[in-house]
Design a protein around this motif. Structure first.
Motif, short mmCIF file in Angstrom:
data_model
loop_
_atom_site.label_atom_id
_atom_site.label_comp_id
_atom_site.label_asym_id
_atom_site.label_seq_id
_atom_site.Cartn_x
_atom_site.Cartn_y
_atom_site.Cartn_z
N GLN A 13 -1.24 0.13 -10.05
CA GLN A 13 -2.14 1.23 -9.72
C GLN A 13 -3.57 0.83 -10.08
OE1 GLN A 13 -0.96 4.23 -8.33
NE2 GLN A 13 0.87 2.97 -8.14
N TYR A 14 -4.53 1.22 -9.26
CA TYR A 14 -5.92 0.85 -9.47
C TYR A 14 -6.70 2.05 -9.98
CZ TYR A 14 -4.60 -3.27 -6.80
OH TYR A 14 -3.98 -4.41 -6.38
N ASN A 77 -10.54 6.03 -5.00
CA ASN A 77 -9.28 5.62 -5.59
C ASN A 77 -8.45 4.92 -4.53
OD1 ASN A 77 -8.05 7.65 -4.02
ND2 ASN A 77 -8.15 9.15 -5.66
N GLU A 78 -7.20 4.66 -4.80
CA GLU A 78 -6.40 3.86 -3.86
C GLU A 78 -5.98 4.63 -2.62
OE1 GLU A 78 -2.29 4.60 -6.42
OE2 GLU A 78 -3.04 2.59 -6.05
N ASP A 79 -6.26 5.93 -2.56
CA ASP A 79 -5.87 6.72 -1.39
C ASP A 79 -7.04 7.21 -0.57
OD1 ASP A 79 -3.15 6.51 -1.92
OD2 ASP A 79 -3.14 8.28 -3.20
N TRP A 94 -8.58 6.56 3.29
CA TRP A 94 -9.07 5.22 3.64
C TRP A 94 -8.76 4.85 5.08
CZ3 TRP A 94 -12.85 3.29 1.28
CH2 TRP A 94 -13.03 3.43 -0.10
N ILE A 169 -11.59 -2.11 -1.78
CA ILE A 169 -10.60 -1.05 -2.01
C ILE A 169 -10.02 -0.57 -0.68
CG2 ILE A 169 -10.24 1.26 -2.96
CD1 ILE A 169 -12.52 0.71 -4.91
N ARG A 172 -7.51 -2.98 0.80
CA ARG A 172 -6.29 -3.01 0.01
C ARG A 172 -5.44 -1.75 0.21
NH1 ARG A 172 -8.51 -4.04 -5.30
NH2 ARG A 172 -8.63 -1.79 -5.55
N ALA A 173 -6.10 -0.65 0.61
CA ALA A 173 -5.40 0.64 0.59
C ALA A 173 -5.21 1.30 1.94
CB ALA A 173 -6.17 1.62 -0.32
N ARG A 176 -1.68 2.14 3.25
CA ARG A 176 -0.77 2.94 2.43
C ARG A 176 -0.46 4.27 3.14
NH1 ARG A 176 -0.39 2.30 -3.06
NH2 ARG A 176 -0.44 4.57 -3.26
#
Length: 208
Positions: A13-14, A77-79, A94, A169, A172-173, A176
């Motif tokens: 988790q980031y 964040n990652e989402d 994202w 970011i 990377r995301a 998802r």
């Protein structure tokens, strides 16, 4: 003979990242304190007309100063990417982000339009300074002292560095499942409502 066990640990988790302008925060706080000091003096010592004028000025000025200095924020964040501008908050999964760009201002582009990142100011002066350092050679653009002296990548202007982190970011995301969806925009009525009351009240007081 037993076979090796596969790792069942959850994916990494980031940590959430937040970006703001320190100069805007300091400048906005000083302006609000000055306005409150002058307004309090007028409310305590002025005539009825002066008191009402000062009150409506505070209702108009304080929210606007706070909106353009204290409120702007970019959170990633990652989402999703959350962009808090003076009058709106834009939530961007994202997958909905097409591009992040910093020319004269930092902007995020989606299929429905573009949004400015007020919390990430672009300094052309800082860019020119970094460009001059890079033109003098790699050693001139890197720290001269400390553990990272004469090592590591050439530094970038703050806005360019921030957008590079956001692009990383996003890459990377964006695939998802939890990073899918459409942009959402919410107006900041906590800023708009008192500012409107202050503007109307001030116009009435000036007309009397």
């Amino acid at each position: 003979m037993t076979s090796p066990e596969r790792s069942t640990s959850p994916p990494q988790q980031y940590a959430e990242r937040s970006y703001r302008s320190p100069a805007a925060l300091v400048g906005g706080a000083l302006l609000i304190l000055l306005g409150l000091w002058l307004g309090a003096d007028a409310l305590l010592r002025g005539t009825v007309h002066t008191k009402l004028t000062a009150l409506f000025l505070l209702l108009l000025g304080v929210p606007l100063v706070a909106a353009f200095s204290l409120r702007p924020l970019v959170r990633a964040n990652e989402d999703r990417l959350v962009v808090r501008n003076p009058f709106r908050t834009i939530t961007l999964p994202w997958a909905a982000v097409d591009e992040l760009r910093a020319a004269f201002s930092a902007e995020v582009f989606t299929s429905t339009g573009k949004y400015q990142l007020w919390a990430v100011p672009v300094s052309l002066r800082q860019r020119k300074k970094v460009a001059r350092q890079a033109a003098r050679g790699p050693r001139a653009a890197r720290p001269r002292f400390g553990l990272n002296a004469d090592s590591g990548p050439v530094p970038k202007a703050m806005a360019d560095q921030t957008l590079a982190e956001l692009r990383e970011i996003k890459e990377r995301a964006e695939h998802r499942t939890t990073a899918q969806g459409a942009p959402q925009v919410r107006w900041s009525y906590a800023v708009l409502a008192p500012s409107l009351v202050g503007a109307v009240g001030l116009a009435v007081m000036l007309a009397l």
